[in-house]
Design a protein around this motif. Structure first.
Motif, short mmCIF file in Angstrom:
data_model
loop_
_atom_site.label_atom_id
_atom_site.label_comp_id
_atom_site.label_asym_id
_atom_site.label_seq_id
_atom_site.Cartn_x
_atom_site.Cartn_y
_atom_site.Cartn_z
N ASP A 321 60.61 36.58 32.34
CA ASP A 321 59.87 35.20 32.49
C ASP A 321 58.61 35.37 33.34
OD1 ASP A 321 61.45 34.20 30.46
OD2 ASP A 321 62.71 33.11 31.96
N ASN A 322 58.91 36.18 34.61
CA ASN A 322 58.07 36.21 35.62
C ASN A 322 57.00 37.41 35.45
OD1 ASN A 322 59.38 38.33 36.27
ND2 ASN A 322 59.63 38.03 38.40
N MET A 323 56.89 38.15 34.38
CA MET A 323 55.89 39.14 34.08
C MET A 323 54.94 38.75 32.93
SD MET A 323 55.08 42.16 34.61
CE MET A 323 56.32 42.53 35.71
N PRO A 324 53.77 38.69 33.49
CA PRO A 324 52.79 38.39 32.73
C PRO A 324 52.32 39.37 31.61
CG PRO A 324 51.92 38.64 34.85
CD PRO A 324 53.22 38.63 35.17
N LEU A 325 52.32 39.22 30.29
CA LEU A 325 51.74 40.15 29.59
C LEU A 325 50.62 41.07 29.93
CD1 LEU A 325 52.77 41.60 26.73
CD2 LEU A 325 51.63 39.58 25.58
N HIS A 326 49.61 40.41 30.44
CA HIS A 326 48.65 41.12 30.85
C HIS A 326 48.65 41.71 31.90
CE1 HIS A 326 47.84 37.97 34.07
NE2 HIS A 326 47.84 37.13 33.14
N GLY A 327 49.74 42.10 32.70
CA GLY A 327 50.02 42.64 33.88
C GLY A 327 49.04 42.44 35.12
N LEU A 328 48.38 43.34 35.51
CA LEU A 328 47.71 43.19 36.92
C LEU A 328 46.17 43.38 36.63
CD1 LEU A 328 49.62 44.96 39.79
CD2 LEU A 328 49.26 42.18 39.44
N SER A 329 45.95 43.22 35.22
CA SER A 329 44.51 43.47 34.97
C SER A 329 43.79 42.46 35.55
CB SER A 329 44.35 43.16 33.35
OG SER A 329 45.02 44.18 32.67
N PHE A 330 43.94 41.34 35.91
CA PHE A 330 43.03 40.49 36.73
C PHE A 330 43.15 40.57 38.00
CE2 PHE A 330 43.84 38.71 32.40
CZ PHE A 330 42.41 38.55 31.90
N GLY A 331 43.91 41.31 38.67
CA GLY A 331 43.76 41.70 40.00
C GLY A 331 44.84 40.47 40.73
N GLY A 332 44.86 40.28 41.82
CA GLY A 332 45.82 39.34 42.61
C GLY A 332 45.10 39.14 44.08
N GLY A 333 45.84 38.01 44.54
CA GLY A 333 45.56 37.65 45.98
C GLY A 333 44.14 37.08 45.82
N ALA A 334 43.39 37.01 46.92
CA ALA A 334 41.89 36.25 47.29
C ALA A 334 41.01 36.74 46.16
CB ALA A 334 41.59 36.65 48.62
N HIS A 335 40.94 38.10 45.56
CA HIS A 335 40.32 38.39 44.84
C HIS A 335 40.59 38.66 43.48
CE1 HIS A 335 36.68 39.75 47.31
NE2 HIS A 335 37.57 39.96 48.25
N VAL A 336 41.47 37.75 43.07
CA VAL A 336 41.88 37.74 41.63
C VAL A 336 40.90 37.04 40.75
CG1 VAL A 336 42.60 35.03 41.58
CG2 VAL A 336 43.72 36.43 40.05
N CYS A 337 40.54 37.85 39.60
CA CYS A 337 39.32 37.60 38.92
C CYS A 337 38.94 36.24 38.72
CB CYS A 337 39.49 38.30 37.60
SG CYS A 337 38.14 38.42 36.28
N LEU A 338 37.61 36.00 39.26
CA LEU A 338 37.11 34.61 39.05
C LEU A 338 36.65 34.25 37.86
CD1 LEU A 338 35.86 32.27 40.97
CD2 LEU A 338 33.60 33.48 40.91
#
Length: 408
Positions: A321-338
């Motif tokens: 349930d807590n695993m997004p299908l897109h994985g880490l493709s949008f990054g994370g933290g402060a620099h998560v993809c705008l």
């Protein structure tokens, strides 16, 4: 200088949230990107991110989906219809340039000539994010000079006229002559309202922000759209019924988009630089100014997390349930993809899937139109992959619109 490579998904997820790791993927570019939101750190980054995040509100998406998108997609599809065939390796750039230029606030005549000119300039600016991966470092000075030339042309031909018109409109709004709703809903206006003078933000930085907005929205997403098209056409070989299902089911469409994004992230590698000595989540230590690199393409293909055959395109994966299908493709933290909201929208659920104002994202909007028109392989022309890069990037990806498989 030492470089640490993070290889496990959970370690990368935590590493991306560390506040003392500075964006470093674009350090080799000293001309274009250093003062854009992607490279800033700390409060300067947070401040600029808040401004641009304010563009992507419900009012923006309602206007975008109902007015900007129909015109932009028509500009891109009409030449394909007239020719009888198209090439996704070109179409993807054109349609995304048309879409992101409007949200960036760049005026143009909406002709193919203007689009191609903007594409040519952005193609040169597109060397900036990859400058650190040059095999021949001697090429760097040549590319930096090309960046200077491309930025000057973008400034004179596109940015300055667009900025001048918006300065006039903002002045009218502040004088009470027009309403806030009369202002364009775009990045230049958002920045003018928050930071109106050159003391608030230098003109040169404002111009580069605008160019980066288009570069990030169009060029980084174009390769994702190419791969999505190829994965869809391959999928339809075995699941032809899903052409209609995708058009009818927004949740299913998003799963397809996320699975493709997992396999083909817009930025396959992310790199950070340690601002101080630190202990990393994977158990290693990094000294100040050492690099921490994450190969997102590899990390997103972890068999323990994404199931058997993680290299395959399978939007029906059953994940925790807590695993997004897109994985880490949008990054994370402060620099998560705008641009995540613009590209793939909000999470689609049974509660919002039928609401007119739900932000489905550019990828879904484009895919819907291609399915409606019956996108299919061009039987007379083969796709060709660019073998010069480790990423799956296409030299050519020919397609046609086949009425026999059109939906709707």
């Amino acid at each position: 200088m030492a470089e640490h490579f993070v290889t496990e998904y959970r370690d990368a997820e935590q590493t991306l949230r560390l506040p003392d790791l500075h964006q470093a993927l674009y350090d080799a570019d000293t001309v274009f990107l250093p003062r854009t939101v992607v490279c800033l750190h700390g409060e300067a980054h947070a401040r600029k991110k808040r401004i641009f995040s304010g563009v992507f509100n419900r009012r923006f998406f309602k206007h975008y989906q109902n007015h900007v998108f129909p015109r932009a997609i028509k500009e891109s599809i009409d030449p394909v219809l007239a020719e009888g065939r198209g090439d996704m390796a070109k179409f993807a750039y054109r349609v995304l340039i048309n879409l992101t230029a409007d949200s960036a606030g760049i005026d143009r005549r909406h002709t193919q000539e203007d689009t191609d000119r903007l594409l040519a300039l952005l193609a040169k600016l597109g060397h900036a994010p990859t400058m650190g991966q040059l095999r021949d470092p001697s090429e760097r000075e040549t590319l930096l000079a090309e960046l200077e030339d491309a930025l000057a042309a973008f400034r004179d031909e596109f940015f300055e006229p667009s900025l001048a018109r918006r300065r006039g409109l903002v002045a009218q709004y502040e004088a009470g002559e027009i309403e806030r709703s009369d202002l364009p809903q775009d990045a230049i206006v958002a920045q003018l309202l928050a930071m109106p003078t050159d003391e608030d933000i230098p003109y040169d930085e404002r111009m580069k922000d605008s160019a980066f907005f288009i570069l990030a929205g169009a060029f980084t997403t174009a390769n994702v759209l190419m791969n999505f098209t190829k994965n869809l056409l391959d999928w339809f070989d075995d699941h032809p019924e899903d052409r209609a299902n995708l058009l009818a089911d927004p949740i299913m469409m998003q799963r397809f988009i996320w699975e493709n994004t997992r396999l083909h992230p817009a930025s396959p590698v992310t790199k950070r630089r340690a601002l101080c000595p630190m202990h990393l989540p994977d158990g290693h230590d990094a000294e100040q100014d050492e690099y921490v690199t994450m190969d997102l393409t590899r990390i997103n293909r972890n068999a323990e997390l994404f199931g058997e055959d993680p290299e395959a395109f399978d939007p029906n994966r059953d994940l925790a349930d807590n695993m997004p299908l897109h994985g880490l493709s949008f990054g994370g933290g402060a620099h998560v993809c705008l641009g995540k909201l613009l590209a793939v929208g909000v999470k689609i659920t049974d509660d919002n899937k039928d609401a007119e104002e739900t932000e489905v994202g550019t990828m879904a909007l484009v895919a819907r139109e291609l399915l409606r028109l019956g996108i299919a392989r061009d039987p007379g022309h083969e796709a060709e992959i660019d073998e010069s890069t480790d990423r799956r990037h296409f030299k050519t990806l020919p397609f046609i619109f086949d009425p026999a498989v059109a939906v709707g």
